[in-house]
Write an enzyme that holds these catalytic residues in place. Structure first.
Site, mmCIF file in Angstrom:
data_model
loop_
_atom_site.group_PDB
_atom_site.id
_atom_site.type_symbol
_atom_site.label_atom_id
_atom_site.label_comp_id
_atom_site.label_asym_id
_atom_site.label_seq_id
_atom_site.Cartn_x
_atom_site.Cartn_y
_atom_site.Cartn_z
ATOM 1 N N LYS A 289 -30.712 -28.465 -3.625
ATOM 2 C CA LYS A 289 -29.720 -27.430 -3.938
ATOM 3 C C LYS A 289 -28.658 -27.378 -2.841
ATOM 4 C CE LYS A 289 -29.540 -22.477 -5.172
ATOM 5 N NZ LYS A 289 -30.334 -21.244 -5.412
ATOM 6 N N SER B 130 -29.612 -18.601 -9.726
ATOM 7 C CA SER B 130 -28.535 -19.422 -9.188
ATOM 8 C C SER B 130 -28.869 -20.914 -9.104
ATOM 9 C CB SER B 130 -28.165 -18.922 -7.785
ATOM 10 O OG SER B 130 -29.253 -19.079 -6.878
ATOM 11 N N SER C 204 -33.934 -16.545 -8.790
ATOM 12 C CA SER C 204 -33.086 -17.734 -8.926
ATOM 13 C C SER C 204 -33.835 -19.059 -9.021
ATOM 14 C CB SER C 204 -32.089 -17.806 -7.765
ATOM 15 O OG SER C 204 -31.074 -16.851 -7.935
#
Length: 494
Positions: A78, A158, A182
Protein backbone atom coordinates in the site's frame (compact mmCIF):
# COMPACT_ATOMS: atom_id res chain seq x y z
CA UNK A 1 1.76 -24.78 -13.53
CA UNK A 2 -0.68 -22.33 -15.11
CA UNK A 3 -1.95 -19.05 -13.68
CA UNK A 4 0.87 -18.76 -11.17
CA UNK A 5 -0.45 -15.34 -10.14
CA UNK A 6 -3.66 -17.04 -8.93
CA UNK A 7 -1.82 -19.20 -6.38
CA UNK A 8 -2.24 -18.73 -2.65
CA UNK A 9 0.80 -17.95 -0.50
CA UNK A 10 0.65 -21.45 1.02
CA UNK A 11 0.51 -23.21 -2.36
CA UNK A 12 3.25 -21.01 -3.82
CA UNK A 13 5.47 -21.57 -0.78
CA UNK A 14 5.08 -25.34 -1.07
CA UNK A 15 5.74 -25.28 -4.83
CA UNK A 16 8.84 -23.13 -4.31
CA UNK A 17 10.21 -25.54 -1.70
CA UNK A 18 9.61 -28.53 -3.99
CA UNK A 19 11.33 -26.82 -6.89
CA UNK A 20 8.18 -26.94 -9.01
CA UNK A 21 8.31 -23.21 -9.62
CA UNK A 22 10.71 -20.32 -9.03
CA UNK A 23 10.12 -16.91 -7.51
CA UNK A 24 11.13 -15.41 -10.86
CA UNK A 25 8.33 -17.43 -12.50
CA UNK A 26 5.80 -16.22 -9.93
CA UNK A 27 7.01 -12.63 -10.20
CA UNK A 28 6.90 -12.59 -14.00
CA UNK A 29 3.36 -14.00 -13.94
CA UNK A 30 2.26 -11.22 -11.59
CA UNK A 31 4.05 -8.50 -13.56
CA UNK A 32 2.34 -9.72 -16.73
CA UNK A 33 -1.06 -9.66 -14.99
CA UNK A 34 -0.36 -6.15 -13.68
CA UNK A 35 0.54 -4.88 -17.16
CA UNK A 36 -2.84 -6.09 -18.45
CA UNK A 37 -4.85 -4.61 -15.59
CA UNK A 38 -4.48 -0.84 -15.87
CA UNK A 39 -8.29 -0.62 -15.93
CA UNK A 40 -8.32 -1.68 -12.27
CA UNK A 41 -6.19 1.30 -11.21
CA UNK A 42 -4.39 -0.75 -8.56
CA UNK A 43 -0.62 -0.34 -8.96
CA UNK A 44 0.37 3.32 -8.92
CA UNK A 45 4.16 2.81 -8.81
CA UNK A 46 5.39 -0.35 -10.53
CA UNK A 47 8.81 -1.74 -9.63
CA UNK A 48 9.43 -4.59 -12.11
CA UNK A 49 13.24 -4.41 -12.13
CA UNK A 50 13.44 -4.34 -8.34
CA UNK A 51 10.92 -7.18 -8.15
CA UNK A 52 12.91 -9.45 -10.47
CA UNK A 53 16.12 -8.63 -8.62
CA UNK A 54 14.52 -9.64 -5.31
CA UNK A 55 12.95 -12.72 -6.89
CA UNK A 56 16.38 -13.94 -8.06
CA UNK A 57 17.77 -13.37 -4.56
CA UNK A 58 14.81 -15.28 -3.09
CA UNK A 59 15.41 -18.22 -5.42
CA UNK A 60 19.05 -18.37 -4.31
CA UNK A 61 17.98 -18.27 -0.67
CA UNK A 62 15.42 -21.05 -1.18
CA UNK A 63 18.03 -23.19 -2.94
CA UNK A 64 20.25 -22.88 0.13
CA UNK A 65 17.40 -24.25 2.28
CA UNK A 66 15.69 -22.96 5.44
CA UNK A 67 14.07 -19.90 3.81
CA UNK A 68 11.18 -18.16 5.64
CA UNK A 69 7.59 -18.83 4.55
CA UNK A 70 7.26 -15.51 2.70
CA UNK A 71 10.51 -15.97 0.76
CA UNK A 72 9.87 -15.62 -2.96
CA UNK A 73 6.22 -14.54 -2.60
CA UNK A 74 5.24 -11.56 -4.84
CA UNK A 75 3.23 -8.96 -2.90
CA UNK A 76 1.90 -5.43 -3.33
CA UNK A 77 2.59 -2.68 -0.80
CA UNK A 78 0.00 0.00 0.00
CA UNK A 79 1.23 3.49 -0.87
CA UNK A 80 0.98 4.47 2.81
CA UNK A 81 4.12 2.45 3.64
CA UNK A 82 7.46 4.19 3.18
CA UNK A 83 9.61 2.12 0.83
CA UNK A 84 13.26 3.04 0.41
CA UNK A 85 13.95 4.71 -2.93
CA UNK A 86 10.42 4.04 -4.20
CA UNK A 87 7.76 6.81 -4.34
CA UNK A 88 5.55 6.78 -1.25
CA UNK A 89 2.85 9.42 -1.57
CA UNK A 90 -0.09 8.22 0.54
CA UNK A 91 -2.05 8.89 -2.68
CA UNK A 92 -1.73 12.64 -2.05
CA UNK A 93 -0.52 15.52 -4.18
CA UNK A 94 1.17 17.03 -1.15
CA UNK A 95 3.71 14.17 -1.10
CA UNK A 96 4.38 14.42 -4.84
CA UNK A 97 7.87 13.17 -5.63
CA UNK A 98 8.61 11.93 -2.11
CA UNK A 99 11.03 8.98 -2.14
CA UNK A 100 11.87 7.88 1.40
CA UNK A 101 15.47 7.13 2.32
CA UNK A 102 14.27 4.44 4.72
CA UNK A 103 11.95 1.44 4.79
CA UNK A 104 8.91 1.09 7.05
CA UNK A 105 9.33 -1.61 9.68
CA UNK A 106 6.50 -3.76 8.29
CA UNK A 107 7.58 -3.63 4.64
CA UNK A 108 11.15 -4.12 5.86
CA UNK A 109 10.14 -7.27 7.72
CA UNK A 110 8.55 -8.63 4.56
CA UNK A 111 11.62 -7.68 2.52
CA UNK A 112 13.92 -9.35 5.05
CA UNK A 113 11.73 -12.47 4.91
CA UNK A 114 12.34 -12.60 1.17
CA UNK A 115 8.98 -11.32 -0.07
CA UNK A 116 9.09 -9.68 -3.50
CA UNK A 117 7.61 -6.17 -3.78
CA UNK A 118 5.85 -5.72 -7.13
CA UNK A 119 5.08 -2.04 -6.55
CA UNK A 120 2.93 0.40 -4.60
CA UNK A 121 -0.85 0.18 -4.43
CA UNK A 122 -3.62 2.75 -4.79
CA UNK A 123 -5.58 3.91 -1.74
CA UNK A 124 -7.71 6.75 -0.45
CA UNK A 125 -5.65 9.89 0.17
CA UNK A 126 -3.93 9.60 3.57
CA UNK A 127 -6.16 6.53 4.15
CA UNK A 128 -9.19 8.81 4.52
CA UNK A 129 -12.08 7.20 2.67
CA UNK A 130 -14.17 4.08 2.23
CA UNK A 131 -14.29 3.80 -1.56
CA UNK A 132 -10.81 4.61 -2.96
CA UNK A 133 -12.26 7.72 -4.64
CA UNK A 134 -10.10 10.31 -2.85
CA UNK A 135 -6.78 9.23 -4.42
CA UNK A 136 -4.67 11.67 -6.42
CA UNK A 137 -4.02 8.77 -8.82
CA UNK A 138 -7.71 8.29 -9.59
CA UNK A 139 -10.06 5.49 -8.55
CA UNK A 140 -9.13 1.91 -7.92
CA UNK A 141 -11.83 -0.34 -9.38
CA UNK A 142 -13.33 -3.55 -8.01
CA UNK A 143 -12.64 -6.56 -10.28
CA UNK A 144 -16.18 -7.80 -9.52
CA UNK A 145 -19.21 -6.67 -11.53
CA UNK A 146 -22.87 -6.83 -10.48
CA UNK A 147 -24.77 -9.35 -12.60
CA UNK A 148 -24.69 -8.33 -16.26
CA UNK A 149 -23.95 -4.69 -15.46
CA UNK A 150 -20.72 -3.11 -16.62
CA UNK A 151 -20.90 -0.32 -14.01
CA UNK A 152 -17.61 0.21 -12.17
CA UNK A 153 -17.83 -0.72 -8.49
CA UNK A 154 -15.76 0.48 -5.55
CA UNK A 155 -13.24 -1.97 -4.10
CA UNK A 156 -13.77 -0.26 -0.74
CA UNK A 157 -11.27 1.86 1.12
CA UNK A 158 -8.92 2.99 2.15
CA UNK A 159 -6.97 -0.14 1.10
CA UNK A 160 -8.92 -0.40 -2.16
CA UNK A 161 -5.91 -0.91 -4.40
CA UNK A 162 -4.66 -3.72 -2.16
CA UNK A 163 -8.06 -5.46 -2.17
CA UNK A 164 -8.52 -5.12 -5.93
CA UNK A 165 -5.01 -6.37 -6.67
CA UNK A 166 -5.42 -9.49 -4.53
CA UNK A 167 -8.95 -10.26 -5.76
CA UNK A 168 -7.84 -9.72 -9.37
CA UNK A 169 -4.84 -12.06 -8.94
CA UNK A 170 -2.31 -9.33 -9.71
CA UNK A 171 -0.31 -10.37 -6.65
CA UNK A 172 -0.46 -13.22 -4.15
CA UNK A 173 -1.15 -10.86 -1.24
CA UNK A 174 -0.85 -7.23 -0.20
CA UNK A 175 -0.33 -5.03 2.83
CA UNK A 176 -3.14 -2.85 4.09
CA UNK A 177 -3.76 -0.51 6.98
CA UNK A 178 -6.88 -0.25 9.10
CA UNK A 179 -7.88 2.87 11.04
CA UNK A 180 -11.64 2.34 11.07
CA UNK A 181 -12.15 -0.65 8.79
CA UNK A 182 -9.77 0.02 5.90
CA UNK A 183 -8.59 -3.60 5.66
CA UNK A 184 -11.81 -5.42 6.55
CA UNK A 185 -14.32 -3.41 4.49
CA UNK A 186 -12.39 -3.64 1.18
CA UNK A 187 -11.71 -7.33 1.85
CA UNK A 188 -15.45 -7.95 2.24
CA UNK A 189 -16.22 -5.93 -0.92
CA UNK A 190 -13.78 -7.98 -3.03
CA UNK A 191 -14.17 -11.51 -1.65
CA UNK A 192 -10.79 -11.81 0.08
CA UNK A 193 -9.56 -12.16 3.67
CA UNK A 194 -8.44 -9.08 5.61
CA UNK A 195 -6.86 -9.20 9.08
CA UNK A 196 -6.60 -6.16 11.33
CA UNK A 197 -4.30 -7.22 14.20
CA UNK A 198 -4.44 -6.03 17.80
CA UNK A 199 -3.24 -2.42 18.11
CA UNK A 200 0.51 -2.61 18.73
CA UNK A 201 1.09 -5.97 16.97
CA UNK A 202 2.49 -4.37 13.80
CA UNK A 203 4.87 -1.46 14.05
CA UNK A 204 3.56 1.87 12.76
CA UNK A 205 7.08 3.18 12.12
CA UNK A 206 7.44 4.32 8.54
CA UNK A 207 3.70 4.20 7.82
CA UNK A 208 2.31 7.64 6.99
CA UNK A 209 0.15 8.50 9.99
CA UNK A 210 -3.60 9.17 9.83
CA UNK A 211 -4.86 8.63 13.40
CA UNK A 212 -2.01 7.31 15.52
CA UNK A 213 -4.08 5.68 18.27
CA UNK A 214 -6.15 3.75 15.71
CA UNK A 215 -3.84 2.92 12.76
CA UNK A 216 -2.75 -0.69 12.39
CA UNK A 217 -1.17 -2.57 9.48
CA UNK A 218 -2.29 -6.03 8.43
CA UNK A 219 -2.33 -8.59 5.61
CA UNK A 220 -4.87 -8.82 2.77
CA UNK A 221 -4.84 -12.33 1.32
CA UNK A 222 -6.77 -14.95 -0.64
CA UNK A 223 -7.28 -17.31 2.32
CA UNK A 224 -7.22 -17.39 6.11
CA UNK A 225 -4.12 -19.61 6.00
CA UNK A 226 -2.36 -16.97 3.92
CA UNK A 227 -3.36 -14.29 6.45
CA UNK A 228 -1.79 -16.42 9.19
CA UNK A 229 1.45 -16.82 7.21
CA UNK A 230 1.80 -13.19 6.10
CA UNK A 231 0.49 -11.75 9.37
CA UNK A 232 3.19 -13.51 11.35
CA UNK A 233 5.87 -12.09 9.05
CA UNK A 234 4.53 -8.53 9.49
CA UNK A 235 4.14 -8.57 13.27
CA UNK A 236 6.70 -8.18 16.04
CA UNK A 237 8.16 -5.71 18.51
CA UNK A 238 9.82 -2.56 17.23
CA UNK A 239 11.67 -0.22 19.58
CA UNK A 240 11.15 2.62 17.07
CA UNK A 241 7.38 2.58 17.73
CA UNK A 242 6.46 3.56 21.28
CA UNK A 243 3.11 1.76 20.96
CA UNK A 244 4.64 -1.50 19.68
CA UNK A 245 3.93 -4.45 21.99
CA UNK A 246 6.85 -6.59 23.16
CA UNK A 247 4.84 -9.80 22.99
CA UNK A 248 5.89 -13.00 21.24
CA UNK A 249 4.23 -13.69 17.88
CA UNK A 250 3.21 -17.37 17.72
CA UNK A 251 3.08 -19.58 14.63
CA UNK A 252 -0.47 -18.74 13.60
CA UNK A 253 -0.51 -21.27 10.78
CA UNK A 254 0.23 -24.10 13.21
CA UNK A 255 -2.86 -23.04 15.19
CA UNK A 256 -5.22 -23.56 12.22
CA UNK A 257 -6.92 -26.80 13.23
CA UNK A 258 -10.46 -25.73 12.39
CA UNK A 259 -11.58 -27.24 15.70
CA UNK A 260 -13.83 -24.73 17.45
CA UNK A 261 -15.90 -27.18 19.49
CA UNK A 262 -16.99 -25.55 22.73
CA UNK A 263 -15.85 -22.07 21.69
CA UNK A 264 -18.37 -19.40 22.67
CA UNK A 265 -19.31 -17.04 19.83
CA UNK A 266 -21.07 -13.82 20.76
CA UNK A 267 -23.79 -12.29 18.57
CA UNK A 268 -24.23 -8.60 19.51
CA UNK A 269 -27.82 -7.40 19.34
CA UNK A 270 -26.74 -3.79 18.74
CA UNK A 271 -25.35 -4.70 15.32
CA UNK A 272 -28.87 -5.31 14.01
CA UNK A 273 -29.24 -1.94 12.33
CA UNK A 274 -32.43 -0.34 11.05
CA UNK A 275 -32.65 -0.71 7.31
CA UNK A 276 -29.98 -3.39 7.11
CA UNK A 277 -30.49 -5.34 3.85
CA UNK A 278 -32.11 -8.76 4.17
CA UNK A 279 -29.09 -10.28 2.43
CA UNK A 280 -26.76 -9.09 5.18
CA UNK A 281 -29.16 -10.34 7.86
CA UNK A 282 -29.38 -13.73 6.13
CA UNK A 283 -25.60 -13.92 5.68
CA UNK A 284 -25.11 -13.25 9.39
CA UNK A 285 -27.67 -15.90 10.35
CA UNK A 286 -26.06 -18.39 7.97
CA UNK A 287 -22.61 -17.69 9.40
CA UNK A 288 -23.94 -18.17 12.91
CA UNK A 289 -25.43 -21.52 11.89
CA UNK A 290 -22.14 -22.59 10.28
CA UNK A 291 -20.19 -21.94 13.47
CA UNK A 292 -22.85 -23.72 15.53
CA UNK A 293 -22.69 -26.74 13.22
CA UNK A 294 -18.90 -26.74 13.68
CA UNK A 295 -19.42 -27.19 17.41
CA UNK A 296 -19.33 -23.62 18.69
CA UNK A 297 -21.74 -22.37 21.33
CA UNK A 298 -23.75 -19.33 20.21
CA UNK A 299 -24.52 -16.67 22.81
CA UNK A 300 -26.49 -13.45 22.40
CA UNK A 301 -24.52 -10.56 23.85
CA UNK A 302 -24.88 -6.82 24.34
CA UNK A 303 -22.36 -4.10 23.45
CA UNK A 304 -24.52 -1.21 24.66
CA UNK A 305 -22.32 1.71 23.56
CA UNK A 306 -22.06 0.57 19.93
CA UNK A 307 -24.43 3.30 18.72
CA UNK A 308 -21.97 5.97 19.86
CA UNK A 309 -18.97 4.42 18.08
CA UNK A 310 -19.28 6.15 14.72
CA UNK A 311 -19.72 9.67 16.15
CA UNK A 312 -16.84 9.10 18.59
CA UNK A 313 -14.62 7.78 15.81
CA UNK A 314 -15.36 10.77 13.57
CA UNK A 315 -14.23 13.08 16.36
CA UNK A 316 -11.10 11.20 17.46
CA UNK A 317 -9.76 10.22 14.02
CA UNK A 318 -10.00 13.72 12.46
CA UNK A 319 -8.55 15.26 15.63
CA UNK A 320 -5.49 13.05 15.39
CA UNK A 321 -5.32 13.61 11.62
CA UNK A 322 -5.30 17.39 12.00
CA UNK A 323 -2.31 17.05 14.33
CA UNK A 324 -0.46 14.50 12.18
CA UNK A 325 -1.02 16.38 8.93
CA UNK A 326 0.19 19.70 10.33
CA UNK A 327 3.73 18.68 9.28
CA UNK A 328 2.95 18.96 5.56
CA UNK A 329 3.88 22.56 4.82
CA UNK A 330 5.83 22.52 1.55
CA UNK A 331 9.11 23.32 3.27
CA UNK A 332 11.03 20.06 3.62
CA UNK A 333 9.56 17.57 1.15
CA UNK A 334 6.75 16.94 -1.29
CA UNK A 335 4.64 19.48 -3.13
CA UNK A 336 5.12 23.24 -2.85
CA UNK A 337 2.71 25.72 -4.44
CA UNK A 338 3.91 28.44 -6.81
CA UNK A 339 4.31 31.76 -5.05
CA UNK A 340 3.17 35.15 -6.27
CA UNK A 341 5.47 38.17 -5.93
CA UNK A 342 5.31 39.42 -2.37
CA UNK A 343 4.02 36.14 -0.90
CA UNK A 344 5.52 35.23 2.45
CA UNK A 345 5.80 32.00 4.39
CA UNK A 346 2.18 32.19 5.57
CA UNK A 347 0.93 32.37 1.99
CA UNK A 348 3.20 29.45 1.08
CA UNK A 349 1.71 27.30 3.86
CA UNK A 350 -1.85 28.24 2.91
CA UNK A 351 -1.47 27.73 -0.85
CA UNK A 352 0.52 24.51 -0.50
CA UNK A 353 -1.98 22.90 1.85
CA UNK A 354 -5.00 24.15 -0.12
CA UNK A 355 -3.59 22.76 -3.38
CA UNK A 356 -1.87 19.70 -1.92
CA UNK A 357 -4.71 18.18 0.11
CA UNK A 358 -7.86 16.84 -1.54
CA UNK A 359 -11.40 17.77 -0.40
CA UNK A 360 -11.92 14.80 1.97
CA UNK A 361 -8.60 15.34 3.72
CA UNK A 362 -9.34 19.05 4.04
CA UNK A 363 -12.77 18.22 5.46
CA UNK A 364 -11.34 15.93 8.12
CA UNK A 365 -8.49 18.28 9.03
CA UNK A 366 -11.01 21.10 9.53
CA UNK A 367 -13.28 18.89 11.65
CA UNK A 368 -10.28 17.79 13.70
CA UNK A 369 -9.01 21.32 14.20
CA UNK A 370 -12.51 22.42 15.25
CA UNK A 371 -12.98 19.68 17.87
CA UNK A 372 -9.52 20.38 19.31
CA UNK A 373 -10.07 24.14 19.56
CA UNK A 374 -10.20 25.70 23.00
CA UNK A 375 -13.95 26.22 23.15
CA UNK A 376 -14.91 22.74 21.99
CA UNK A 377 -12.18 20.44 23.31
CA UNK A 378 -14.20 19.20 26.27
CA UNK A 379 -17.53 19.12 24.46
CA UNK A 380 -16.24 16.98 21.60
CA UNK A 381 -12.78 15.47 21.94
CA UNK A 382 -12.79 14.61 25.63
CA UNK A 383 -16.36 13.33 25.44
CA UNK A 384 -15.40 11.10 22.50
CA UNK A 385 -12.45 9.74 24.48
CA UNK A 386 -14.78 8.85 27.33
CA UNK A 387 -17.13 7.08 24.91
CA UNK A 388 -14.15 5.18 23.52
CA UNK A 389 -13.31 3.94 27.01
CA UNK A 390 -16.91 2.75 27.45
CA UNK A 391 -16.81 0.88 24.13
CA UNK A 392 -13.61 -0.87 25.17
CA UNK A 393 -15.18 -1.75 28.52
CA UNK A 394 -18.17 -3.33 26.73
CA UNK A 395 -15.81 -5.69 24.90
CA UNK A 396 -13.74 -6.38 28.03
CA UNK A 397 -16.86 -7.41 29.95
CA UNK A 398 -18.09 -9.70 27.16
CA UNK A 399 -14.72 -11.45 26.87
CA UNK A 400 -14.40 -11.69 30.66
CA UNK A 401 -17.79 -13.46 30.70
CA UNK A 402 -16.33 -16.28 28.59
CA UNK A 403 -16.98 -15.25 24.99
CA UNK A 404 -14.12 -16.35 22.71
CA UNK A 405 -15.01 -14.39 19.57
CA UNK A 406 -17.77 -12.13 18.25
CA UNK A 407 -19.46 -12.57 14.86
CA UNK A 408 -20.89 -9.56 13.00
CA UNK A 409 -21.41 -8.42 9.41
CA UNK A 410 -18.30 -6.80 7.92
CA UNK A 411 -20.20 -4.22 5.86
CA UNK A 412 -23.79 -2.93 5.65
CA UNK A 413 -23.99 -3.79 1.92
CA UNK A 414 -22.12 -5.29 -1.01
CA UNK A 415 -19.82 -3.06 -3.08
CA UNK A 416 -21.58 0.00 -4.50
CA UNK A 417 -21.03 1.91 -7.73
CA UNK A 418 -18.20 4.40 -7.89
CA UNK A 419 -19.58 7.92 -7.56
CA UNK A 420 -22.74 6.82 -5.76
CA UNK A 421 -21.85 7.97 -2.24
CA UNK A 422 -18.92 10.30 -2.75
CA UNK A 423 -21.14 13.42 -2.60
CA UNK A 424 -22.63 12.44 0.78
CA UNK A 425 -19.91 12.17 3.45
CA UNK A 426 -22.26 10.84 6.14
CA UNK A 427 -23.54 8.07 3.87
CA UNK A 428 -19.92 7.17 3.09
CA UNK A 429 -18.95 7.18 6.78
CA UNK A 430 -21.76 4.69 7.54
CA UNK A 431 -19.74 2.05 5.65
CA UNK A 432 -17.59 1.79 8.77
CA UNK A 433 -20.49 1.14 11.14
CA UNK A 434 -19.50 -2.49 11.89
CA UNK A 435 -15.74 -1.98 11.94
CA UNK A 436 -14.86 1.18 13.88
CA UNK A 437 -15.62 -0.35 17.29
CA UNK A 438 -12.73 -2.77 16.80
CA UNK A 439 -10.26 0.07 16.22
CA UNK A 440 -11.60 2.13 19.12
CA UNK A 441 -11.10 -0.88 21.42
CA UNK A 442 -7.75 -1.87 19.89
CA UNK A 443 -8.93 -5.43 19.17
CA UNK A 444 -8.08 -7.86 16.36
CA UNK A 445 -10.70 -8.36 13.65
CA UNK A 446 -10.85 -10.39 10.47
CA UNK A 447 -13.17 -10.25 7.45
CA UNK A 448 -13.94 -13.59 5.82
CA UNK A 449 -15.82 -13.99 2.50
CA UNK A 450 -18.87 -16.15 3.17
CA UNK A 451 -21.38 -15.61 0.37
CA UNK A 452 -22.64 -13.56 -2.56
CA UNK A 453 -25.61 -11.24 -2.94
CA UNK A 454 -28.39 -11.53 -5.55
CA UNK A 455 -26.12 -9.85 -8.11
CA UNK A 456 -23.27 -12.26 -7.48
CA UNK A 457 -21.18 -9.76 -5.49
CA UNK A 458 -19.15 -11.05 -2.54
CA UNK A 459 -20.28 -10.52 1.04
CA UNK A 460 -18.17 -10.97 4.15
CA UNK A 461 -18.58 -11.55 7.86
CA UNK A 462 -16.36 -10.13 10.58
CA UNK A 463 -14.95 -12.02 13.54
CA UNK A 464 -13.65 -10.00 16.50
CA UNK A 465 -11.20 -11.57 18.93
CA UNK A 466 -9.55 -11.00 22.27
CA UNK A 467 -6.45 -8.79 22.32
CA UNK A 468 -3.23 -10.60 21.31
CA UNK A 469 -5.15 -13.76 20.40
CA UNK A 470 -4.95 -13.51 16.61
CA UNK A 471 -4.15 -17.23 16.48
CA UNK A 472 -7.45 -18.20 18.12
CA UNK A 473 -9.29 -15.65 15.99
CA UNK A 474 -7.75 -16.97 12.78
CA UNK A 475 -8.62 -20.55 13.75
CA UNK A 476 -12.27 -19.53 14.17
CA UNK A 477 -12.07 -17.72 10.82
CA UNK A 478 -10.54 -20.87 9.31
CA UNK A 479 -13.52 -22.90 10.50
CA UNK A 480 -15.94 -20.30 9.09
CA UNK A 481 -14.06 -20.21 5.78
CA UNK A 482 -14.20 -24.01 5.49
CA UNK A 483 -17.92 -24.11 6.29
CA UNK A 484 -18.78 -21.26 3.89
CA UNK A 485 -16.77 -22.80 1.05
CA UNK A 486 -16.46 -19.47 -0.76
CA UNK A 487 -14.64 -20.15 -4.04
CA UNK A 488 -16.21 -17.54 -6.36
CA UNK A 489 -13.85 -15.41 -8.45
CA UNK A 490 -14.62 -12.29 -10.48
CA UNK A 491 -15.20 -12.84 -14.20
CA UNK A 492 -12.38 -11.13 -16.02
CA UNK A 493 -13.48 -8.00 -17.91
CA UNK A 494 -10.33 -5.89 -17.74
Amino acid sequence: MSDLNALTIADARDALRKGEVTSVDLTQACLSAIDQADALGTFVHKTPDLALERAKAADARIAEGDAPDMCGIPVGIKDLFCTEGVPSQAASRILDGFKPEYESTVSGKLRDAGAVMLGKLNMDEFAMGSSNETSVYGNAVNPWRAGNSDAALTPGGSSGGSASAVAGDLCLAATGTDTGGSIRQPAAFTGIVGLKPTYGRCSRWGIVAFASSLDQAGPMTKTVRDAAIMGRAMMGYDAKDSTSANIDVPDFEAMLTGDIRGKIIGIPKEYRMDGMPDEIETLWADGTAMLKDAGAVIRDISLPHTKYALPAYYVIAPAEASSNLARYDGVRFGYRADMAPGDGITEMYEKTRAEGFGPEVQRRVMIGTYVLSAGFYDAYYNRARRVRALIKRDFDEVFAAGVDAILTPATPSAAFELGKEVSDPVEMYLNDVFTVTVNLAGLPGVAVPTGVDRNGLPLGLQLIGKPWEEGELLNTAYALEAAAGFVAKPARWW
